[in-house]
Design an enzyme around this catalytic site. Structure first.
Site, PDB file in Angstrom:
ATOM      1  N   CYS A 142     -13.486  49.328  22.053  1.00 17.95           N
ATOM      2  CA  CYS A 142     -14.701  50.029  21.625  1.00 17.95           C
ATOM      3  C   CYS A 142     -14.673  50.442  20.145  1.00 17.95           C
ATOM      4  CB  CYS A 142     -14.971  51.231  22.524  1.00 17.95           C
ATOM      5  SG  CYS A 142     -13.495  52.090  23.075  1.00 17.95           S
ATOM      6  N   GLN A 186     -12.237  59.626  18.739  1.00 23.09           N
ATOM      7  CA  GLN A 186     -12.808  58.902  19.879  1.00 23.09           C
ATOM      8  C   GLN A 186     -13.189  59.841  21.023  1.00 23.09           C
ATOM      9  OE1 GLN A 186      -9.831  55.166  18.933  1.00 23.09           O
ATOM     10  NE2 GLN A 186     -10.703  55.274  20.973  1.00 23.09           N
ATOM     11  N   ASN A 217     -19.457  54.130  22.403  1.00 27.20           N
ATOM     12  CA  ASN A 217     -18.317  53.438  23.022  1.00 27.20           C
ATOM     13  C   ASN A 217     -18.643  52.720  24.324  1.00 27.20           C
ATOM     14  OD1 ASN A 217     -18.333  56.457  23.430  1.00 27.20           O
ATOM     15  ND2 ASN A 217     -16.974  55.922  25.116  1.00 27.20           N
ATOM     16  N   ARG A 237      -8.088  61.358  20.064  1.00 24.40           N
ATOM     17  CA  ARG A 237      -9.075  61.660  21.115  1.00 24.40           C
ATOM     18  C   ARG A 237      -9.634  63.052  20.836  1.00 24.40           C
ATOM     19  NH1 ARG A 237     -11.030  57.810  24.002  1.00 24.40           N
ATOM     20  NH2 ARG A 237      -9.153  57.162  25.111  1.00 24.40           N
ATOM     21  N   GLU A 258      -4.009  51.978  21.556  1.00 28.71           N
ATOM     22  CA  GLU A 258      -5.290  51.806  20.865  1.00 28.71           C
ATOM     23  C   GLU A 258      -5.105  51.292  19.429  1.00 28.71           C
ATOM     24  OE1 GLU A 258      -7.745  52.396  22.857  1.00 28.71           O
ATOM     25  OE2 GLU A 258      -9.540  52.686  21.651  1.00 28.71           O
ATOM     26  N   HIS A 277     -17.725  57.103  19.214  1.00 25.53           N
ATOM     27  CA  HIS A 277     -16.488  57.110  18.432  1.00 25.53           C
ATOM     28  C   HIS A 277     -16.866  57.106  16.948  1.00 25.53           C
ATOM     29  CE1 HIS A 277     -14.603  56.406  22.153  1.00 25.53           C
ATOM     30  NE2 HIS A 277     -14.166  55.170  22.011  1.00 25.53           N
TER      31      HIS A 277
HETATM   32  P1  NAP Z   1     -12.889  53.925  34.799  1.00 26.73           P
HETATM   33  O1  NAP Z   1     -13.975  54.906  34.667  1.00 26.73           O
HETATM   34  O2  NAP Z   1     -11.515  54.415  35.101  1.00 26.73           O
HETATM   35  O3  NAP Z   1     -13.311  52.814  35.899  1.00 26.73           O
HETATM   36  C1  NAP Z   1     -12.411  51.849  36.353  1.00 26.73           C
HETATM   37  C2  NAP Z   1     -13.043  50.946  37.401  1.00 26.73           C
HETATM   38  O4  NAP Z   1     -12.026  50.024  37.848  1.00 26.73           O
HETATM   39  C3  NAP Z   1     -13.542  51.688  38.642  1.00 26.73           C
HETATM   40  O5  NAP Z   1     -14.686  51.026  39.133  1.00 26.73           O
HETATM   41  C4  NAP Z   1     -12.398  51.520  39.626  1.00 26.73           C
HETATM   42  O6  NAP Z   1     -12.814  51.540  40.989  1.00 26.73           O
HETATM   43  C5  NAP Z   1     -11.916  50.124  39.272  1.00 26.73           C
HETATM   44  N1  NAP Z   1     -10.518  49.923  39.674  1.00 26.73           N
HETATM   45  C6  NAP Z   1      -9.445  50.706  39.379  1.00 26.73           C
HETATM   46  N2  NAP Z   1      -8.326  50.197  39.944  1.00 26.73           N
HETATM   47  C7  NAP Z   1      -8.706  49.073  40.615  1.00 26.73           C
HETATM   48  C8  NAP Z   1      -8.027  48.113  41.406  1.00 26.73           C
HETATM   49  N3  NAP Z   1      -6.702  48.203  41.631  1.00 26.73           N
HETATM   50  N4  NAP Z   1      -8.732  47.081  41.930  1.00 26.73           N
HETATM   51  C9  NAP Z   1     -10.062  46.983  41.723  1.00 26.73           C
HETATM   52  N5  NAP Z   1     -10.773  47.867  40.992  1.00 26.73           N
HETATM   53  C10 NAP Z   1     -10.101  48.900  40.425  1.00 26.73           C
HETATM   54  O7  NAP Z   1     -12.736  53.070  33.443  1.00 26.73           O
HETATM   55  P2  NAP Z   1     -13.868  52.711  32.357  1.00 26.73           P
HETATM   56  O8  NAP Z   1     -13.838  53.684  31.256  1.00 26.73           O
HETATM   57  O9  NAP Z   1     -15.137  52.419  33.066  1.00 26.73           O
HETATM   58  O10 NAP Z   1     -13.273  51.374  31.738  1.00 26.73           O
HETATM   59  C11 NAP Z   1     -13.358  50.128  32.422  1.00 26.73           C
HETATM   60  C12 NAP Z   1     -12.708  49.058  31.552  1.00 26.73           C
HETATM   61  O11 NAP Z   1     -13.422  48.962  30.307  1.00 26.73           O
HETATM   62  C13 NAP Z   1     -11.253  49.389  31.178  1.00 26.73           C
HETATM   63  O12 NAP Z   1     -10.509  48.220  31.132  1.00 26.73           O
HETATM   64  C14 NAP Z   1     -11.397  50.040  29.795  1.00 26.73           C
HETATM   65  O13 NAP Z   1     -10.234  49.933  29.031  1.00 26.73           O
HETATM   66  C15 NAP Z   1     -12.551  49.244  29.210  1.00 26.73           C
HETATM   67  N6  NAP Z   1     -13.359  49.936  28.197  1.00 26.73           N
HETATM   68  C16 NAP Z   1     -13.774  51.220  28.372  1.00 26.73           C
HETATM   69  C17 NAP Z   1     -14.585  51.823  27.415  1.00 26.73           C
HETATM   70  C18 NAP Z   1     -15.081  53.233  27.539  1.00 26.73           C
HETATM   71  O14 NAP Z   1     -15.699  53.728  26.572  1.00 26.73           O
HETATM   72  N7  NAP Z   1     -14.888  53.923  28.680  1.00 26.73           N
HETATM   73  C19 NAP Z   1     -14.962  51.099  26.284  1.00 26.73           C
HETATM   74  C20 NAP Z   1     -14.527  49.767  26.131  1.00 26.73           C
HETATM   75  C21 NAP Z   1     -13.729  49.206  27.109  1.00 26.73           C
HETATM   76  P3  NAP Z   1     -12.678  52.870  41.918  1.00 26.73           P
HETATM   77  O15 NAP Z   1     -13.757  53.826  41.478  1.00 26.73           O
HETATM   78  O16 NAP Z   1     -12.888  52.328  43.286  1.00 26.73           O
HETATM   79  O17 NAP Z   1     -11.300  53.415  41.690  1.00 26.73           O
END
Ligand code: NAP
Length: 340
Positions: free
Chosen positions: A141, A168, A318, A227, A194, A234
């Protein structure tokens, strides 16, 4: 007729942003949702802890959540999976013929996988076969904001080195993310992995692809990440030096003239201006993103440090340009050239 899309990681922070942005989307229809075993078997409404202001579409709330060992029917798959799970799940779906657009870090640095920002290197989609699986990744991001703000300047003056200090938002750590004890009234001067991601990804995005692998651009990138107790957005402090001299007027002009090329400018998620310079002395601030999704990066506080070195601030949403919105723009471009 709309194109069906599946969403992996539908319950997380980025998954929720996908669901918000795909509501009423003119090209895509979200038909299948996937998450972990914790959520599988529930309806989406039961599984999700919804964190965005407007509630999701009732039709989406009623959809069942599947576990990721099941195969989606849709060719187009958005992945917002946690990195602990994303790697093998995404590889398997590519081998089964899906076009996977991923937010996870796992495959970004694979030698044959692009990290895509459509306005910069969207033409790499022309190398994808409409009949085979493929993986396209979003950048990290913060990298998204850094790359978009620097690319028009790189084209004009040739970027040699950049140092960024990031502030961030905590939504970048997902949901539930950090505990209140850790982040309220505090700044954490470390985000695991990061700095390395930003340092590696920007040269790859600005680099060249020879049909088999990527050659990174010869740019020195260093990053220092923090953070901060901000919900969305961000803010990056950027110091960049170039091979050619510039004037500040010319820098502002390069940002103002930067556009996606036709016909991609008219895609539903394409911002008119990917980079918007704000001349107000105390801008840009993350408060610009309160209740607002933006695909543009906002720049400000531009100063010349020498005839070839500048500093400025850049602000990126982000979960929009840094995640779901950028992935949607990639998918829209893929649809336009017949990959879906
Ligand atoms: P998050 O809120 O922690 O969500 C993670 C998702 O992955 C949830 O739907 C979770 O399902 C699922 N998950 C976790 N463990 C799993 C498993 N073993 N098998 C299948 N599904 C699983 O994270 P997020 O912030 O949305 O980020 C998602 C991805 O995008 C990450 O790789 C992160 O690094 C990337 N990202 C995030 C941002 C940001 O600003 N947040 C920006 C760019 C990229 P459950 O709810 O069922 O646990």
């Amino acid at each position: 007729m709309k194109i069906d899309a599946a969403l992996l990681g539908a319950t997380g922070a980025v998954g929720q942003k996908f669901i918000q942005l795909l509501r009423g989307h003119p090209l895509f229809r979200l038909t299948e949702l996937f998450a972990s075993e914790r959520s599988a078997g529930k309806s989406y409404g039961e599984a999700v802890t919804w964190k965005l202001s407007a509630p999701p579409d009732p039709a989406i709330e009623a959809l069942p959540v599947f576990s990721c060992d099941q195969e989606p029917r849709a060719r187009l798959v958005f992945s917002a999976l946690d990195a602990s799970a994303a790697g093998p799940i995404e590889s398997r779906l590519v081998s089964l013929g899906h076009l996977v657009i991923s937010n996870a870090r796992n495959h970004r640095m694979d030698s044959d996988v692009p990290i895509m920002i459509p306005e910069i290197n969207g033409s790499l989609l022309n190398k994808v076969s409409p009949n085979k699986g493929a993986l396209i990744t979003n950048p990290n991001c913060s990298t998204a904001g850094l790359a978009l703000s620097l690319f028009p300047l790189h084209r004009a003056f040739i970027l040699q080195s950049v140092h960024t200090v990031t502030m961030q938002a905590f939504s970048g750590a997902g949901y539930p993310g950090l505990s209140a004890w850790d982040i309220v009234g505090n700044v954490i001067p470390f985000i695991d992995g990061e700095e390395e991601k930003i340092e590696q990804e920007l040269p790859k995005i600005f680099g060249r692809y020879n049909g088999k692998s990527f050659r990174p651009a010869p740019i020195s990138v260093t990053a220092s990440c923090n953070r901060v107790p901000v919900r969305e957005g961000h803010l990056l402090d950027v110091r960049a030096s170039f091979e050619k001299p510039f004037t500040l007027e010319k820098i502002r002009e390069e940002w103002a003239l930067f556009r996606s090329e036709a016909p991609y400018l008219t895609l539903p998620s394409s911002p008119g201006s990917p980079v918007i310079y704000i001349p107000t002395a105390d801008m840009p601030q993350p408060s610009l993103f309160h209740e607002k999704n933006s695909m543009s990066v906002y720049t400000g506080r531009l100063k010349a440090l020498s005839e070839k070195e500048i500093c400025f601030k850049a602000l990126v949403h982000n979960t929009v340009r840094g995640a779901a919105g950028n992935a949607l723009l990639i998918a829209e471009r893929a649809a336009l050239i017949g990959l879906l």
